[in-house]
Design an enzyme around this catalytic site. Structure first.
Site, PDB file in Angstrom:
ATOM      1  N   THR A  50       0.832  -1.204   0.000  1.00  0.00           N
ATOM      2  CA  THR A  50       0.000   0.000   0.000  1.00  0.00           C
ATOM      3  C   THR A  50       0.864   1.249   0.000  1.00  0.00           C
ATOM      4  OG1 THR A  50      -1.715  -1.161   1.234  1.00  0.00           O
ATOM      5  CG2 THR A  50      -1.803   1.246   1.254  1.00  0.00           C
ATOM      6  N   THR A  51       1.853   1.284   0.886  1.00  0.00           N
ATOM      7  CA  THR A  51       2.723   2.453   1.025  1.00  0.00           C
ATOM      8  C   THR A  51       3.548   2.680  -0.229  1.00  0.00           C
ATOM      9  OG1 THR A  51       2.825   1.969   3.389  1.00  0.00           O
ATOM     10  CG2 THR A  51       4.443   3.523   2.541  1.00  0.00           C
ATOM     11  N   TYR A 113     -12.445  -5.195  -3.433  1.00  0.00           N
ATOM     12  CA  TYR A 113     -13.550  -4.861  -4.341  1.00  0.00           C
ATOM     13  C   TYR A 113     -14.491  -6.029  -4.591  1.00  0.00           C
ATOM     14  CZ  TYR A 113     -16.290  -2.674  -7.996  1.00  0.00           C
ATOM     15  OH  TYR A 113     -17.335  -2.173  -8.709  1.00  0.00           O
ATOM     16  N   TYR A 139      -1.941 -10.583   3.611  1.00  0.00           N
ATOM     17  CA  TYR A 139      -2.055  -9.201   4.079  1.00  0.00           C
ATOM     18  C   TYR A 139      -3.529  -8.887   4.301  1.00  0.00           C
ATOM     19  CZ  TYR A 139      -1.608  -4.024   3.716  1.00  0.00           C
ATOM     20  OH  TYR A 139      -1.660  -2.671   3.920  1.00  0.00           O
ATOM     21  N   ARG A 144      -9.099  -1.112   3.898  1.00  0.00           N
ATOM     22  CA  ARG A 144      -8.891  -0.787   2.492  1.00  0.00           C
ATOM     23  C   ARG A 144      -9.595  -1.773   1.557  1.00  0.00           C
ATOM     24  NH1 ARG A 144      -4.979   2.944   0.953  1.00  0.00           N
ATOM     25  NH2 ARG A 144      -3.775   3.833   2.656  1.00  0.00           N
ATOM     26  N   LYS A 167       0.217 -10.389   7.690  1.00  0.00           N
ATOM     27  CA  LYS A 167       0.309  -8.996   8.105  1.00  0.00           C
ATOM     28  C   LYS A 167      -1.096  -8.589   8.512  1.00  0.00           C
ATOM     29  CE  LYS A 167       1.208  -4.272   6.496  1.00  0.00           C
ATOM     30  NZ  LYS A 167       1.574  -3.405   5.331  1.00  0.00           N
ATOM     31  N   ILE A 209       5.258  -4.736  10.081  1.00  0.00           N
ATOM     32  CA  ILE A 209       5.538  -4.204   8.740  1.00  0.00           C
ATOM     33  C   ILE A 209       5.120  -2.747   8.815  1.00  0.00           C
ATOM     34  CG2 ILE A 209       5.018  -4.345   6.280  1.00  0.00           C
ATOM     35  CD1 ILE A 209       4.591  -7.366   6.683  1.00  0.00           C
TER      36      ILE A 209
END
Length: 300
Positions: A50-51, A113, A139, A144, A167, A209
């Site tokens: 994401t980052t 989604y 993850y 999100r 994660k 993380i």
């Protein structure tokens, strides 16, 4: 606990992807960032999460970023490459490409989604693990993805030899404890939330993380190592130090503030991919980040 699982302990940095003024991946800045991370004592690197703005990287750019990070790291620390997708086929393609580059493992996000049921998640992650003989960390970031993988589902997946950890970015300590109960001690339990990393360690987490470690790798490593050594007062003190910086780094959408902080450290431009946008140097948050970093001794 397997030798593979032991790799995923400590502080892994969820790397930003530096870009030049035209929005292209900046290889030199990325290499410099990797070196700064390793010099700061980081235990592992996570590109293209994401980052790292993976959602707005092309397939070719995604593989290129992983290649640069893996090449510069040169085996000094593990590389856990983001390779997830809400398409099982695409996730397999990315994982295969990452394996060819020689990364340590891939990180696979819960499909976003599509809103798959738990049975769909089992099929998704199992298909990737069957297709690509490489360790995988799931993850889970329902804030999100909307979809939230349950501890019982992870327990089922943990029986696959290639699915070695998670994660967990729910900031839910009871969930973390449930995952440990369901998956056992050999399963790597990594925090995906900087705000709650210390209590996460306390309920059995193996590491974090981290977004904040982009900016302050030594601070986060010192926090983890203090806890691991049983120096709880020191760990608590460091936790509250990092909270000041964490609040600023998440004051708006990640990684906008992280790039602004790294810009002040000379490690990144301010450039982000749309629909995110660069932070102005005139933004009050830019100055607040600088002041906080100076207080922490990160910026002269």
């Amino acid at each position: 606990m397997s030798d593979t699982a032991k790799i995923f302990r400590g502080v892994f940095t969820a790397l930003i992807t530096p870009m030049d003024a035209e929005g292209r991946v900046d290889d030199d800045a990325l290499a410099k960032l990797v070196e700064a991370q390793i010099a700061g004592g980081i235990h592992g690197l996570v590109p293209c999460g994401t980052t790292g703005e993976a959602a707005t990287l092309s397939h070719a750019e995604h593989i290129h970023v992983v290649e640069v990070v893996n090449r510069v790291a040169d085996g000094r620390v593990p590389v856990l490459a983001g390779a997830g997708s809400n398409s099982t086929r695409e996730a397999i393609e990315l994982a295969r490409a990452c394996k060819e580059l020689g990364v340590t493992a891939t990180m696979q996000v819960v499909p976003y989604y599509n809103k798959p049921p738990q049975s769909g998640m089992v099929r998704h992650f199992t298909a990737i693990a069957d297709a690509v003989d490489l360790p995988m960390v799931v993850y889970n970031v329902p804030g999100r993805t909307v979809a939230d993988i349950q501890a019982e589902t992870l327990g089922e997946l943990a029986r696959h030899p290639n699915i070695v950890g998670v994660k967990e970015a729910t900031a839910d300590m009871y969930r973390a404890a449930q995952v440990r109960e369901q998956c056992g001690e050999a399963f790597c339990l990594m925090s995906g939330d900087d705000f709650t990393m210390l209590p996460f360690f306390a309920v059995g987490g193996d590491g974090v993380i981290s977004v904040v470690s982009n900016v302050a790798p030594k601070l986060i490593v010192d926090l983890y190592e203090a806890f691991a050594a049983g120096r709880l007062d020191a760990a608590r003190s460091l936790h509250y130090q990092q909270l000041r910086l964490t609040r600023l780094l998440f004051a708006t959408a990640n990684p906008i503030p992280a790039k602004a902080a790294l810009h002040q450290l000379g490690l990144s431009s301010l450039t982000l991919r749309s629909p995110l946008h660069d932070m102005s140097v005139d933004d009050p948050l830019y100055a607040q980040l600088g002041a906080c970093m100076r207080e922490l001794g990160l910026l002269g």
